[in-house]
Write an enzyme that holds these catalytic residues in place. Structure first.
Site, PDB file in Angstrom:
ATOM      1  N   ASP A 162      -3.675  28.071 -62.417  1.00 31.28           N
ATOM      2  CA  ASP A 162      -4.876  27.218 -63.239  1.00 31.28           C
ATOM      3  C   ASP A 162      -5.251  28.353 -64.486  1.00 31.28           C
ATOM      4  OD1 ASP A 162      -6.109  28.408 -61.214  1.00 31.28           O
ATOM      5  OD2 ASP A 162      -7.888  27.398 -62.278  1.00 31.28           O
ATOM      6  N   ASP A 174      -1.050  28.629 -56.073  1.00 35.91           N
ATOM      7  CA  ASP A 174      -2.413  28.851 -55.781  1.00 35.91           C
ATOM      8  C   ASP A 174      -3.226  27.794 -55.335  1.00 35.91           C
ATOM      9  OD1 ASP A 174      -4.634  30.494 -56.283  1.00 35.91           O
ATOM     10  OD2 ASP A 174      -5.085  29.759 -58.347  1.00 35.91           O
ATOM     11  N   ASP A 176      -7.489  27.533 -55.178  1.00 29.70           N
ATOM     12  CA  ASP A 176      -8.648  27.097 -56.148  1.00 29.70           C
ATOM     13  C   ASP A 176      -8.221  26.692 -57.414  1.00 29.70           C
ATOM     14  OD1 ASP A 176     -10.394  27.155 -54.148  1.00 29.70           O
ATOM     15  OD2 ASP A 176     -11.161  29.422 -54.467  1.00 29.70           O
TER      16      ASP A 176
END
Length: 308
Positions: free
Chosen positions: A237, A48, A50
């Site tokens: 995240d 990923d 961000d």
């Protein structure tokens, strides 16, 4: 921050997800909970952007607020829209993608007046689309100015893990829910032109018609890489990204941020605060017998210290 009318900030919006695939992956985790570590057929690492490649939450929040101020975006009598840290933590962990975030908010708070529509509120779906598109474009430019300042580093361990994977003959991909122009700019600045151009697959929110936690972006990535989803490890995240990865049938490790640290992350193989010094490529090529969660160690140390 104004209160959401008729909506609890601690709730979650019902979003499409492949529950059957998620359950299947979680059952596989449980079935090997007491098994010995075994080699996995790892062929690709999928990152990923961000929150994984860079810790970007507050940058995005500040860029949105600057955008709302610039276009005098006002919902009701509360003044110009301003998202505080607590609200934005909830928002980003509830809704994936920039445009969906704003639609989610305006659908609950009421569509705003702005200078984009000469001080009036949207009167049609076309007006709503014009408002959202204009806000997102300006916000993207503002965000890129922040990234381009050179003051934002990649998260620890990201570049090393990418380089190790490439040296071992693995494929490397990036899948982000953010706007493509924003992600391209971010990756070129943080990864460098050579790493960015060598990616085996790059997908942004513009490339798929469904956002995380829907698994579509990871399904498409597996197809383009030409690999079985089970041969991929995703680095995410948040729970939203984890659900998307598991829904696609991929393994997932979590590098949490301050805003996602308290999430459950059910189904993740590894849960750590950062990649640097904590996760090696060799470890990712093995299927752990049990989940490794560095938050548990921190909690034990906290309890132990409190007894003295």
């Amino acid at each position: 921050m104004q209160a959401l009318a008729g909506c609890s900030c601690s709730g979650r919006v019902a979003m499409p997800r492949s529950t059957r695939a998620v359950a299947a992956v979680q059952r596989r985790r449980a079935s090997r909970s007491h098994a010995v570590v075994a080699k996995a057929a790892l062929k690709a690492l999928v990152f990923d952007c961000d929150g994984v490649i860079l810790e970007s939450e507050d940058l995005h929040r500040r860029a949105y607020n600057a955008t709302f101020q610039h276009f005098n975006v006002q919902c009701g009598v509360a003044g110009v829209v301003d998202w505080d840290e607590q609200f934005y933590d909830m928002l980003q962990n509830t809704v994936g993608g920039g445009k969906p975030k704003m639609r989610w908010y305006f659908n609950r708070m009421g569509w705003p007046s702005s200078s984009i529509l000469s001080g009036r509120k949207p009167g049609s779906e076309q007006d709503e689309a014009l408002l959202i598109d204009t806000l997102q474009d300006w916000k993207t430019d503002k965000y890129q100015q922040m990234i381009g300042s050179g003051e934002v580093p990649p998260r620890p361990g990201v570049l090393q893990l990418m380089d190790d994977a490439r040296a071992a003959g693995l494929m490397v991909a990036v899948c982000s829910a953010a706007t493509k122009s924003s992600v391209v700019f971010t990756l070129k600045n943080l990864l460098g032109e050579q790493r960015f151009n060598s990616l085996d697959c790059f997908l942004a929110g513009d490339d798929v018609d469904k956002k995380k936690p829907d698994p579509k972006i990871y399904n498409v990535a597996a197809q383009r890489l030409g690999v079985d989803p089970g041969d991929c490890v995703v680095i995410e995240d948040s729970t939203i990204g984890l659900q998307a990865a598991l829904g696609a049938g991929m393994r997932c490790i979590i590098t949490y941020t301050p805003s996602t640290k308290q999430q459950a992350f059910d189904g993740a193989d590894i849960i750590v605060h950062e990649l640097g010094g904590n996760v090696s490529l060799r470890e990712l090529m093995e299927r752990p017998a049990a989940v490794r969660d560095d938050r548990q160690g921190a909690a034990r140390r906290q309890v132990s210290s409190s007894t003295y």
